[in-house]
Write an enzyme that holds these catalytic residues in place. Structure first.
Site, PDB file in Angstrom:
ATOM      1  CB  VAL A  64      -1.021   0.037   1.169  1.00 42.32           C
ATOM      2  CG1 VAL A  64      -1.990  -1.128   1.083  1.00 42.32           C
ATOM      3  CG2 VAL A  64      -0.320   0.082   2.523  1.00 42.32           C
ATOM      4  CG  ASN A  90      -7.526  -4.968   7.546  1.00 41.64           C
ATOM      5  OD1 ASN A  90      -7.957  -4.734   8.676  1.00 41.64           O
ATOM      6  ND2 ASN A  90      -6.662  -5.947   7.284  1.00 41.64           N
ATOM      7  CB  SER A 140      -6.693   2.142  15.959  1.00 38.60           C
ATOM      8  OG  SER A 140      -6.311   1.716  17.269  1.00 38.60           O
ATOM      9  CE1 TYR A 154      -1.754   1.364  14.244  1.00 36.40           C
ATOM     10  CE2 TYR A 154      -2.781   2.133  16.265  1.00 36.40           C
ATOM     11  CZ  TYR A 154      -2.742   1.248  15.197  1.00 36.40           C
ATOM     12  OH  TYR A 154      -3.700   0.259  15.088  1.00 36.40           O
ATOM     13  CB  ALA A 155      -2.510   8.073  17.940  1.00 43.62           C
ATOM     14  CB  ALA A 156      -0.993  11.307  13.873  1.00 47.91           C
ATOM     15  CE  LYS A 158      -4.500   2.080  12.253  1.00 52.37           C
ATOM     16  NZ  LYS A 158      -4.967   1.281  11.093  1.00 52.37           N
ATOM     17  CB  ILE A 187      -8.651  -7.127  17.678  1.00 55.36           C
ATOM     18  CG1 ILE A 187      -9.691  -5.987  17.701  1.00 55.36           C
ATOM     19  CG2 ILE A 187      -9.185  -8.366  16.962  1.00 55.36           C
ATOM     20  CD1 ILE A 187     -10.969  -6.262  18.469  1.00 55.36           C
TER      21      ILE A 187
HETATM   22  P1  NAD Z   1      -2.084  -7.827  11.305  1.00 56.78           P
HETATM   23  O1  NAD Z   1      -0.689  -7.408  11.527  1.00 56.78           O
HETATM   24  O2  NAD Z   1      -2.425  -9.270  11.337  1.00 56.78           O
HETATM   25  O3  NAD Z   1      -2.632  -7.237   9.921  1.00 56.78           O
HETATM   26  C1  NAD Z   1      -2.057  -6.142   9.245  1.00 56.78           C
HETATM   27  C2  NAD Z   1      -1.775  -6.588   7.833  1.00 56.78           C
HETATM   28  O4  NAD Z   1      -1.281  -5.468   7.073  1.00 56.78           O
HETATM   29  C3  NAD Z   1      -0.715  -7.699   7.737  1.00 56.78           C
HETATM   30  O5  NAD Z   1      -1.222  -8.789   7.001  1.00 56.78           O
HETATM   31  C4  NAD Z   1       0.440  -7.018   7.026  1.00 56.78           C
HETATM   32  O6  NAD Z   1       1.192  -7.895   6.206  1.00 56.78           O
HETATM   33  C5  NAD Z   1      -0.273  -5.957   6.202  1.00 56.78           C
HETATM   34  N1  NAD Z   1       0.639  -4.888   5.775  1.00 56.78           N
HETATM   35  C6  NAD Z   1       1.597  -4.261   6.503  1.00 56.78           C
HETATM   36  N2  NAD Z   1       2.259  -3.378   5.739  1.00 56.78           N
HETATM   37  C7  NAD Z   1       1.707  -3.442   4.500  1.00 56.78           C
HETATM   38  C8  NAD Z   1       1.970  -2.786   3.272  1.00 56.78           C
HETATM   39  N3  NAD Z   1       2.936  -1.864   3.146  1.00 56.78           N
HETATM   40  N4  NAD Z   1       1.200  -3.098   2.198  1.00 56.78           N
HETATM   41  C9  NAD Z   1       0.220  -4.019   2.293  1.00 56.78           C
HETATM   42  N5  NAD Z   1      -0.071  -4.696   3.427  1.00 56.78           N
HETATM   43  C10 NAD Z   1       0.682  -4.396   4.522  1.00 56.78           C
HETATM   44  O7  NAD Z   1      -2.937  -7.067  12.411  1.00 56.78           O
HETATM   45  P2  NAD Z   1      -4.493  -6.682  12.463  1.00 56.78           P
HETATM   46  O8  NAD Z   1      -4.732  -6.347  13.885  1.00 56.78           O
HETATM   47  O9  NAD Z   1      -5.348  -7.673  11.792  1.00 56.78           O
HETATM   48  O10 NAD Z   1      -4.507  -5.312  11.657  1.00 56.78           O
HETATM   49  C11 NAD Z   1      -5.523  -4.959  10.740  1.00 56.78           C
HETATM   50  C12 NAD Z   1      -5.842  -3.496  10.913  1.00 56.78           C
HETATM   51  O11 NAD Z   1      -6.500  -3.317  12.175  1.00 56.78           O
HETATM   52  C13 NAD Z   1      -4.621  -2.581  10.953  1.00 56.78           C
HETATM   53  O12 NAD Z   1      -4.888  -1.412  10.213  1.00 56.78           O
HETATM   54  C14 NAD Z   1      -4.471  -2.266  12.414  1.00 56.78           C
HETATM   55  O13 NAD Z   1      -3.771  -1.079  12.656  1.00 56.78           O
HETATM   56  C15 NAD Z   1      -5.917  -2.219  12.841  1.00 56.78           C
HETATM   57  N6  NAD Z   1      -6.167  -2.349  14.273  1.00 56.78           N
HETATM   58  C16 NAD Z   1      -5.830  -3.466  14.965  1.00 56.78           C
HETATM   59  C17 NAD Z   1      -6.099  -3.541  16.321  1.00 56.78           C
HETATM   60  C18 NAD Z   1      -5.744  -4.748  17.148  1.00 56.78           C
HETATM   61  O14 NAD Z   1      -5.901  -4.715  18.391  1.00 56.78           O
HETATM   62  N7  NAD Z   1      -5.286  -5.822  16.561  1.00 56.78           N
HETATM   63  C19 NAD Z   1      -6.726  -2.481  16.963  1.00 56.78           C
HETATM   64  C20 NAD Z   1      -7.066  -1.363  16.241  1.00 56.78           C
HETATM   65  C21 NAD Z   1      -6.804  -1.300  14.886  1.00 56.78           C
END
Ligand code: NAD
Length: 254
Positions: A64, A90, A140, A154-156, A158, A187
């Site tokens: 991305v 995502n 997030s 990260y917070a900025a 999101k 999560i």
């Molecule tokens: P995760 O790490 O399993 O998923 C994130 C995915 O993004 C991974 O598969 C990773 O390979 C992919 N990724 C990273 N850099 C990339 C790039 N440059 N191009 C394409 N793909 C890329 O973790 P998750 O928790 O499933 O995260 C999914 C989303 O949820 C994220 O945006 C994360 O910030 C957000 N989120 C997660 C939580 C939590 O508690 N897990 C809470 C709030 C928000």
């Protein structure tokens, strides 16, 4: 019979994205599973789970951080299945950095993935949603609701996602495209299980006790809400963000 719907999902080799591809399989939605070669997650496992659920999908590598890569990813939906209906931005990274250690490079690297990566995904999808559609970006509670020490970038990003989806929702409404965000709480995924940049297994278990629902969430519990936001059941919902956190952010602390 209407044609099956087609979705692109970035970051679908793990966590919430994988759970969404599996959830969509059960609904008859075909997915383009976005995988990222920079991480060790196995997109074939996502594909296997989709097929086990009776669904159809293809794996497509996407970074991305690259407009050309994201454009090709969105185009894959059209080439493979002849249409694009849902786009789920995502993909995300989480890094720990105090303010004093926050170099410009750390800041821009984070925003390139977690904010500009969302823009690239929504933009590439908009051009290809010729019959209307729905988009969801993953924000997030960090940034979307709370501040989080050591994670200002990260917070900025999101928080920025929320301004982005609201504006794009206004812009794409006339094209029949709805744009919303999901705001996950804690999560259990590879991201949150990382003890260096996030809470890690012990931190998550501890934090779960303080959540009104009594535990952290599962990827499937976020995936089903994303699927709701892209579905016709949310047909008059656009520019909104939905918190999925087991009550974490509404709990009063003395
Ligand atoms: P995760 O790490 O399993 O998923 C994130 C995915 O993004 C991974 O598969 C990773 O390979 C992919 N990724 C990273 N850099 C990339 C790039 N440059 N191009 C394409 N793909 C890329 O973790 P998750 O928790 O499933 O995260 C999914 C989303 O949820 C994220 O945006 C994360 O910030 C957000 N989120 C997660 C939580 C939590 O508690 N897990 C809470 C709030 C928000």
């Amino acid at each position: 019979m209407p044609e099956p719907r087609v979705a692109i999902i970035t970051g679908a080799a793990s966590g919430i994205g994988r759970a969404l591809a599996v959830h969509y399989a059960g609904l008859g939605v075909r997915s383009i599973i976005g995988s990222f070669s920079g991480d060790p997650h196995d997109p074939q496992e996502t594909l296997r789970l989709v097929q086990a659920a009776g669904g159809e999908a293809v794996v497509h590598e996407v970074d991305v951080r690259s407009t050309a890569s994201v454009d090709a990813f969105a185009q894959r939906a059209v080439d493979e299945y002849g249409r694009l209906d849902y786009a789920v931005a995502n993909a995300g990274i989480l890094r720990n950095s105090s303010l004093t250690e926050m170099t410009d490079a750390r800041w821009t690297d984070m925003l390139d993935v977690d904010l500009t990566g969302v823009l690239r995904t929504l933009r590439a999808a908009a051009d290809r949603m010729t019959e209307g559609g729905a988009m969801v970006a993953t924000s997030s509670i960090a940034g979307g609701v709370y501040g989080w020490q050591g994670h200002a970038h990260y917070a900025a990003a999101k928080a920025g996602v929320l301004g982005l989806i609201r504006s794009v929702a206004v812009e794409l409404g006339p094209q029949g495209i709805r744009v919303n965000a999901v705001i996950p709480g804690l999560i259990e995924t590879p991201q949150s299980l990382d003890p260096v940049n996030s809470l890690g297994p012990d931190g998550l278990a501890q934090a779960g006790k303080d959540i009104p629902w009594g535990r952290v969430g599962t990827p499937a519990e976020v995936a089903s809400v994303i699927a709701f936001l892209t579905s016709a059941d949310a047909g008059y919902v656009t520019g909104q963000s939905l918190i999925v956190d087991g009550g974490l952010t509404v709990k009063m602390r003395a």
